[in-house]
Write a protein that holds these residues in place. Structure first.
Motif, PDB file in Angstrom:
ATOM      1  N   GLU A 149       0.805  -1.176   0.086  1.00 29.59           N
ATOM      2  CA  GLU A 149      -0.165   0.067  -0.031  1.00 29.59           C
ATOM      3  C   GLU A 149       1.036   1.291  -0.039  1.00 29.59           C
ATOM      4  O   GLU A 149       1.741   1.446   0.718  1.00 29.59           O
ATOM      5  N   SER A 150       0.852   1.921  -0.902  1.00 27.97           N
ATOM      6  CA  SER A 150       1.420   3.220  -1.093  1.00 27.97           C
ATOM      7  C   SER A 150       1.402   4.351   0.116  1.00 27.97           C
ATOM      8  O   SER A 150       0.233   4.550   0.540  1.00 27.97           O
ATOM      9  N   PRO A 151       2.442   4.572   0.648  1.00 27.26           N
ATOM     10  CA  PRO A 151       2.416   5.279   1.921  1.00 27.26           C
ATOM     11  C   PRO A 151       2.246   6.855   1.717  1.00 27.26           C
ATOM     12  O   PRO A 151       2.066   7.792   2.580  1.00 27.26           O
ATOM     13  N   ILE A 152       2.028   7.230   0.293  1.00 27.91           N
ATOM     14  CA  ILE A 152       1.939   8.452  -0.071  1.00 27.91           C
ATOM     15  C   ILE A 152       0.882   8.423  -1.207  1.00 27.91           C
ATOM     16  O   ILE A 152       1.003   7.505  -2.201  1.00 27.91           O
ATOM     17  N   ASP A 153       0.007   9.463  -1.498  1.00 24.70           N
ATOM     18  CA  ASP A 153      -0.923   9.542  -2.635  1.00 24.70           C
ATOM     19  C   ASP A 153      -0.650  10.594  -3.451  1.00 24.70           C
ATOM     20  O   ASP A 153       0.116  11.221  -3.129  1.00 24.70           O
ATOM     21  N   GLY A 154      -1.568  10.835  -4.346  1.00 25.81           N
ATOM     22  CA  GLY A 154      -1.351  11.688  -5.343  1.00 25.81           C
ATOM     23  C   GLY A 154      -1.429  12.999  -4.782  1.00 25.81           C
ATOM     24  O   GLY A 154      -0.633  14.017  -5.246  1.00 25.81           O
ATOM     25  N   ASP A 155      -2.561  13.426  -4.036  1.00 24.35           N
ATOM     26  CA  ASP A 155      -2.453  14.774  -3.336  1.00 24.35           C
ATOM     27  C   ASP A 155      -1.428  15.217  -2.449  1.00 24.35           C
ATOM     28  O   ASP A 155      -1.038  16.239  -2.518  1.00 24.35           O
ATOM     29  N   GLY A 160       1.374  18.109  -2.827  1.00 21.46           N
ATOM     30  CA  GLY A 160       1.592  18.973  -1.858  1.00 21.46           C
ATOM     31  C   GLY A 160       3.088  19.176  -1.704  1.00 21.46           C
ATOM     32  O   GLY A 160       3.461  20.170  -1.452  1.00 21.46           O
ATOM     33  N   LEU A 161       3.878  18.318  -1.781  1.00 21.29           N
ATOM     34  CA  LEU A 161       5.283  18.224  -1.825  1.00 21.29           C
ATOM     35  C   LEU A 161       5.888  19.005  -2.900  1.00 21.29           C
ATOM     36  O   LEU A 161       6.727  19.898  -2.848  1.00 21.29           O
ATOM     37  N   ALA A 162       5.106  18.985  -4.127  1.00 17.78           N
ATOM     38  CA  ALA A 162       5.768  19.836  -5.259  1.00 17.78           C
ATOM     39  C   ALA A 162       5.399  21.212  -5.146  1.00 17.78           C
ATOM     40  O   ALA A 162       5.849  22.230  -6.102  1.00 17.78           O
ATOM     41  N   LEU A 163       4.593  21.583  -4.076  1.00 15.66           N
ATOM     42  CA  LEU A 163       4.317  23.157  -3.695  1.00 15.66           C
ATOM     43  C   LEU A 163       5.549  23.746  -3.112  1.00 15.66           C
ATOM     44  O   LEU A 163       5.606  24.964  -2.851  1.00 15.66           O
ATOM     45  N   GLU A 164       6.344  22.698  -2.390  1.00 13.68           N
ATOM     46  CA  GLU A 164       7.307  23.419  -1.440  1.00 13.68           C
ATOM     47  C   GLU A 164       8.816  23.639  -2.341  1.00 13.68           C
ATOM     48  O   GLU A 164       9.159  23.047  -3.122  1.00 13.68           O
ATOM     49  N   GLU A 165       9.359  24.857  -1.988  1.00 15.30           N
ATOM     50  CA  GLU A 165      10.552  25.467  -2.582  1.00 15.30           C
ATOM     51  C   GLU A 165      11.685  24.667  -2.644  1.00 15.30           C
ATOM     52  O   GLU A 165      12.282  24.358  -3.599  1.00 15.30           O
ATOM     53  N   GLU A 166      11.610  23.996  -1.569  1.00 11.10           N
ATOM     54  CA  GLU A 166      12.944  23.023  -1.214  1.00 11.10           C
ATOM     55  C   GLU A 166      13.040  21.857  -1.975  1.00 11.10           C
ATOM     56  O   GLU A 166      13.984  20.953  -1.919  1.00 11.10           O
ATOM     57  N   VAL A 167      11.669  21.409  -2.399  1.00 11.35           N
ATOM     58  CA  VAL A 167      11.637  20.015  -3.216  1.00 11.35           C
ATOM     59  C   VAL A 167      11.585  20.173  -4.559  1.00 11.35           C
ATOM     60  O   VAL A 167      10.975  20.928  -5.247  1.00 11.35           O
ATOM     61  N   GLU A 196      -1.183  25.817  -6.704  1.00 11.54           N
ATOM     62  CA  GLU A 196      -2.362  25.060  -6.580  1.00 11.54           C
ATOM     63  C   GLU A 196      -3.004  24.983  -8.134  1.00 11.54           C
ATOM     64  O   GLU A 196      -3.658  24.237  -8.663  1.00 11.54           O
ATOM     65  N   ASP A 197      -2.932  26.228  -8.345  1.00 15.07           N
ATOM     66  CA  ASP A 197      -3.557  26.703  -9.945  1.00 15.07           C
ATOM     67  C   ASP A 197      -3.013  25.656 -10.955  1.00 15.07           C
ATOM     68  O   ASP A 197      -3.802  25.393 -12.093  1.00 15.07           O
ATOM     69  N   ALA A 198      -1.569  25.631 -10.701  1.00 15.57           N
ATOM     70  CA  ALA A 198      -0.891  24.876 -12.012  1.00 15.57           C
ATOM     71  C   ALA A 198      -1.632  23.438 -11.936  1.00 15.57           C
ATOM     72  O   ALA A 198      -1.938  22.980 -13.158  1.00 15.57           O
ATOM     73  N   PHE A 199      -1.996  22.857 -10.922  1.00 15.37           N
ATOM     74  CA  PHE A 199      -2.669  21.598 -10.773  1.00 15.37           C
ATOM     75  C   PHE A 199      -4.058  21.515 -11.265  1.00 15.37           C
ATOM     76  O   PHE A 199      -4.579  20.524 -12.131  1.00 15.37           O
ATOM     77  N   ALA A 200      -4.854  22.616 -11.021  1.00 14.90           N
ATOM     78  CA  ALA A 200      -6.066  23.012 -11.223  1.00 14.90           C
ATOM     79  C   ALA A 200      -6.390  22.762 -12.697  1.00 14.90           C
ATOM     80  O   ALA A 200      -7.540  22.476 -13.331  1.00 14.90           O
ATOM     81  N   LYS A 201      -5.114  23.514 -13.466  1.00 16.89           N
ATOM     82  CA  LYS A 201      -5.428  23.733 -14.912  1.00 16.89           C
ATOM     83  C   LYS A 201      -4.924  22.588 -15.904  1.00 16.89           C
ATOM     84  O   LYS A 201      -5.009  22.596 -17.066  1.00 16.89           O
ATOM     85  N   ASP A 230      -4.675   4.049 -15.266  1.00 22.69           N
ATOM     86  CA  ASP A 230      -5.524   4.824 -14.688  1.00 22.69           C
ATOM     87  C   ASP A 230      -4.776   5.688 -13.552  1.00 22.69           C
ATOM     88  O   ASP A 230      -3.548   5.911 -13.826  1.00 22.69           O
ATOM     89  N   ASP A 231      -5.202   6.320 -12.536  1.00 22.72           N
ATOM     90  CA  ASP A 231      -4.363   6.993 -11.613  1.00 22.72           C
ATOM     91  C   ASP A 231      -3.482   6.223 -11.181  1.00 22.72           C
ATOM     92  O   ASP A 231      -3.655   4.801 -10.626  1.00 22.72           O
ATOM     93  N   CYS A 232      -2.283   6.635 -11.232  1.00 25.18           N
ATOM     94  CA  CYS A 232      -1.025   5.668 -11.376  1.00 25.18           C
ATOM     95  C   CYS A 232       0.004   6.312 -10.404  1.00 25.18           C
ATOM     96  O   CYS A 232       0.542   7.512 -10.481  1.00 25.18           O
ATOM     97  N   ILE A 233       0.751   5.502  -9.372  1.00 27.59           N
ATOM     98  CA  ILE A 233       1.782   5.993  -8.471  1.00 27.59           C
ATOM     99  C   ILE A 233       2.799   4.921  -8.879  1.00 27.59           C
ATOM    100  O   ILE A 233       2.741   3.703  -8.892  1.00 27.59           O
ATOM    101  N   THR A 234       4.196   5.522  -9.338  1.00 21.19           N
ATOM    102  CA  THR A 234       5.336   4.516  -9.481  1.00 21.19           C
ATOM    103  C   THR A 234       6.391   4.946  -8.725  1.00 21.19           C
ATOM    104  O   THR A 234       6.805   6.293  -8.702  1.00 21.19           O
ATOM    105  N   TYR A 235       7.115   4.148  -7.854  1.00 17.35           N
ATOM    106  CA  TYR A 235       8.482   4.602  -7.141  1.00 17.35           C
ATOM    107  C   TYR A 235       9.626   3.912  -7.886  1.00 17.35           C
ATOM    108  O   TYR A 235       9.681   2.965  -8.367  1.00 17.35           O
ATOM    109  N   SER A 236      10.476   4.872  -8.138  1.00 15.46           N
ATOM    110  CA  SER A 236      11.620   4.665  -8.788  1.00 15.46           C
ATOM    111  C   SER A 236      12.795   4.824  -7.926  1.00 15.46           C
ATOM    112  O   SER A 236      13.252   5.852  -7.318  1.00 15.46           O
ATOM    113  N   ILE A 237      13.376   3.616  -7.443  1.00 16.64           N
ATOM    114  CA  ILE A 237      14.496   3.487  -6.676  1.00 16.64           C
ATOM    115  C   ILE A 237      15.836   3.373  -7.328  1.00 16.64           C
ATOM    116  O   ILE A 237      16.102   2.468  -8.052  1.00 16.64           O
TER     117      ILE A 237
END
Length: 225
Positions: free
Chosen positions: A36-42, A46-53, A75-80, A201-208
């Motif tokens: 089970e993914s410990p993080i979801d798309g939202d 949210g992390l992508a909103l942060e300056e240091e990420v 947030e507007d970037a994702f809404a569009k 479909d809605d998809c999360i992939t981890y790249s190690i």
């Protein structure tokens, strides 16, 4: 989480290191049972909103083909964004989410100095970053939804790229294997192997990812960049 994987699916780690590591791609069904993914798309957005990420958006059908945008985003970037054909990539999520960092403990059968970080991608239906290859070894763990992966030919710095995009999209792709991965499935790719993943479909992939093994190889990567 276990402290270290002893098997990759039904395959002992010793067999993987002998026959596949830095040699051949490998599909590993149910590598992480009941994952089970410990993080979801939202949360990833949210992390992508942060300056240091460090984050990126790739739009296959943007203002230009394979448009690349760099974060931080608002947030507007994702809404569009359109309903399909885009991907959000967030680098080094293991540095920000402890539950993601724990995943690295499963790969200690590879020397620690090779371990790089865990990049996580979120994509809606048909999201992709295009056919490409990497200069590092990578395990691609399916965290949410389904993704169709195609594996192609072995490439190098001389392999032709698509012009007009900053992304290293390959001009030619010779499909040699094709699979649909579900949560807990994992694909291993040695560096240099062409691959293309498309969300079903809605998809999360981890790249190690794992660093190159010699100083000369690191220098070559820098020159290519």
């Amino acid at each position: 989480m276990t402290s270290q994987l002893t098997h990759l699916g039904d395959m002992p780690v010793e067999t993987f290191l002998r026959d596949y590591w830095q040699k051949n791609p490998l599909l590993i069904r149910n590598a992480f049972p009941y994952f089970e993914s410990p993080i979801d798309g939202d949360e990833l957005a949210g992390l992508a909103l942060e300056e240091e990420v460090e984050s990126r958006l790739i739009l296959e059908k943007g203002k230009t083909p394979w448009e690349l945008r760099h974060g931080p985003f608002d947030e507007d970037a994702f809404a569009k964004l359109p309903a399909t054909h885009w991907t959000l990539l967030v680098q080094a999520v293991d540095q920000w989410v402890p539950e993601v960092n724990l995943l690295l403990d499963n790969f200690r059968f590879i020397p620690n100095w090779r371990l790089d970080d865990i990049m996580i991608s979120f994509a809606p239906d048909q999201g992709s970053v295009g056919p490409h290859f990497d200069y590092y070894d990578v395990f691609l763990l399916q965290g949410l939804g389904k993704r169709r992966w195609k594996i192609g030919q072995h490439c190098d710095a001389n392999s032709p790229r698509v012009e007009g995009t900053p992304l290293n999209i390959l001009q030619d792709f010779d499909t040699q294997d094709e699979w649909v991965l579900e949560p807990g499935d994992m694909l291993y790719l040695p560096r240099g192997y062409a691959h293309s993943g498309v969300a079903k479909d809605d998809c999360i992939t981890y790249s190690i990812g794992f660093r190159a093994s010699a100083q000369q190889e690191l220098a070559t990567q820098f020159l290519v960049y």
